[in-house]
Design an enzyme around this catalytic site. Structure first.
Site, PDB file in Angstrom:
ATOM      1  CB  THR A  26     -63.756  23.303  15.802  1.00 60.24           C
ATOM      2  OG1 THR A  26     -63.415  22.423  14.484  1.00 60.24           O
ATOM      3  CG2 THR A  26     -63.113  24.509  16.162  1.00 60.24           C
ATOM      4  CG  HIS A 175     -63.051  17.793   7.711  1.00 62.76           C
ATOM      5  ND1 HIS A 175     -63.931  17.573   7.006  1.00 62.76           N
ATOM      6  CD2 HIS A 175     -62.713  18.823   8.500  1.00 62.76           C
ATOM      7  CE1 HIS A 175     -64.780  18.685   7.569  1.00 62.76           C
ATOM      8  NE2 HIS A 175     -64.132  19.144   8.388  1.00 62.76           N
ATOM      9  CG  ASN A 178     -68.706  19.845   7.862  1.00 64.05           C
ATOM     10  OD1 ASN A 178     -69.925  19.478   7.294  1.00 64.05           O
ATOM     11  ND2 ASN A 178     -68.402  19.365   8.884  1.00 64.05           N
ATOM     12  CE1 TYR A 180     -63.599  25.170   7.531  1.00 63.15           C
ATOM     13  CE2 TYR A 180     -64.936  23.124   7.899  1.00 63.15           C
ATOM     14  CZ  TYR A 180     -64.479  24.402   8.295  1.00 63.15           C
ATOM     15  OH  TYR A 180     -65.283  24.988   9.431  1.00 63.15           O
ATOM     16  CG  ASN A 235     -67.575  26.903   6.096  1.00 61.04           C
ATOM     17  OD1 ASN A 235     -67.780  28.155   6.701  1.00 61.04           O
ATOM     18  ND2 ASN A 235     -67.037  25.904   6.557  1.00 61.04           N
TER      19      ASN A 235
HETATM   20  C1  PHB Z   1     -65.849  24.974  13.158  1.00 59.57           C
HETATM   21  O1  PHB Z   1     -64.937  25.265  13.514  1.00 59.57           O
HETATM   22  O2  PHB Z   1     -66.812  25.623  12.807  1.00 59.57           O
HETATM   23  C2  PHB Z   1     -66.001  23.734  12.281  1.00 59.57           C
HETATM   24  C3  PHB Z   1     -64.835  23.207  11.942  1.00 59.57           C
HETATM   25  C4  PHB Z   1     -64.818  21.979  11.051  1.00 59.57           C
HETATM   26  C5  PHB Z   1     -65.912  21.493  10.640  1.00 59.57           C
HETATM   27  C6  PHB Z   1     -67.016  22.059  10.907  1.00 59.57           C
HETATM   28  C7  PHB Z   1     -67.095  23.180  11.629  1.00 59.57           C
HETATM   29  O3  PHB Z   1     -65.903  20.454  10.045  1.00 59.57           O
END
Ligand code: PHB
Length: 360
Positions: A26, A175, A178, A180, A235
């Site tokens: 990102t 994805h 992490n 999401y 997260n």
């Molecule tokens: C972030 O923007 O911090 C971020 C985005 C996607 C990811 C991990 C971190 O998989």
């Protein structure tokens, strides 16, 4: 002959020049309409010698947005802008997959259409603060998605996958890592549902399965990979039995014919926490390619590939600072040092101005 990072590898019908993957990163530099800008075209072009680029996480819908300046792939303008990226990478002989993203609860009303609450499997607030256009703001308690809304989530992924196809990508990565949306469904710390999408792992995996199948229907399974992060707590994520959850997910994704599994192996994304999972613990029942990620350097990555513990290795921070990482690894040349102050947002500085060896 020993296999090393420079041994070409078949990824489905594609032949990758080496096993060095640019990890999804990102960078918060999308332009108007959440479309990639000219700078983004240049940034990926510079890194096209990677065996495979996986783009920064890219939202499948306006509801999937969780940070300022992240790109989307849900409308025609975004797809046209991404076409310039894929053309630039292909002209340099590279390969590029787009990462499909919905952030779920890792958002804020100020980033959502009509100021709505972010959505999630369950109304459980993550700890910490969202990055918004108005600065850092505490996360809110998300709205739990109704069962009858889930076909709409799948449809958003299907639309985004079709737009990615029209934009000239070589494939897409689902994805599911992490913390999401898809990961929020998979892990029981964030999924307390009592419908067919919650409870046992077969149910928690259901949305990942439906989304992945929709994407496969567009692309064919040999152009689709998935990213998982079994023990990453980022997260506010947790699972009561990560090995069982993710071995199940890996096995089922393998049965669906996925070309690769991309695993964030650590308990932190940068590898600073020593706890890890590996191919043997997570992906033993997955027949496709295994991409390892999380704090690897050249020596550890080379050893992992040589021993068959991974087929490819993805590098994040080192790719931010070294557009010619492949060349530098090949020559055992020193690496540029990444500057965390320019990781997220800003201009060309810390984005397209890291020197290559030939320029230095
Ligand atoms: C972030 O923007 O911090 C971020 C985005 C996607 C990811 C991990 C971190 O998989």
């Amino acid at each position: 002959m020993t296999t090393d990072l420079f041994t070409p590898i078949a990824l489905g019908s594609l032949t990758l020049a080496n096993r060095i993957v640019m990890a999804p990163l990102t960078r918060n530099r999308a332009g108007a309409g959440n479309a990639p800008s000219d700078l983004t075209v240049e940034y990926y072009r510079q890194r096209a010698s990677a065996g495979l680029i996986v783009t920064e996480a890219t939202q499948v819908s306006p509801q999937g947005v969780g940070y300022p300046g992240t790109p989307g792939i849900h409308d025609a303008e975004q797809a046209a802008a991404w076409r310039r990226v894929t053309d630039a990478v292909h002209k340099e002989g590279g390969h590029i997959f787009l990462q499909l993203w919905h952030v779920g609860r890792i958002s804020h009303p100020s980033l959502q259409p009509e100021g709505a609450l972010p959505v999630a499997p369950s109304a459980i607030k993550p700890d910490g603060e969202a990055v918004t256009y108005e600065g850092m703001q505490a996360y809110v308690t998300p709205r739990a998605l109704d069962t009858k809304e889930l076909p709409g989530i799948v449809a958003a992924y299907r639309n985004a996958a079709a737009k990615a196809l029209s934009a000239g990508f070589d494939g897409v990565e689902v994805h599911a890592a992490n913390g999401y949306l898809l990961d929020q469904f998979l892990r029981d710390g964030s999924n307390r549902r009592t419908d067919a999408y919650g409870g046992p792992v077969e149910n928690r995996f259901r949305l990942v399965r439906e989304v992945t199948q929709a994407v496969i229907d567009i692309w064919g399974a040999d152009r689709v990979g998935a990213r998982l992060s079994p023990i990453n707590g980022f997260n506010s994520m947790s699972d009561s039995d990560p090995e069982a959850t993710f071995r199940y997910a890996a096995r089922e994704l393998g049965r669906m014919g996925l070309v690769y599994l991309h695993v964030v192996e650590g308990a932190s994304m940068d590898g600073s926490d020593p706890r890890r999972v590996d191919r043997a613990s997570i992906a033993k029942d997955f027949d496709g390619l295994y991409i390892a990620n999380g704090g690897y350097d050249k020596a550890r990555a080379g050893a992992s590939v040589a021993k068959g513990e991974s087929d490819l290795v993805a590098f994040g921070k080192s790719y931010i600072a070294n557009p010619d990482l492949v060349e530098r690894f090949a020559q055992d040349a020193p690496l540029n040092t990444p500057d965390p102050a320019t990781f997220y947002g800003g201009d060309h500085r810390g984005y397209t101005d890291y020197p290559s060896l030939s320029a230095a």
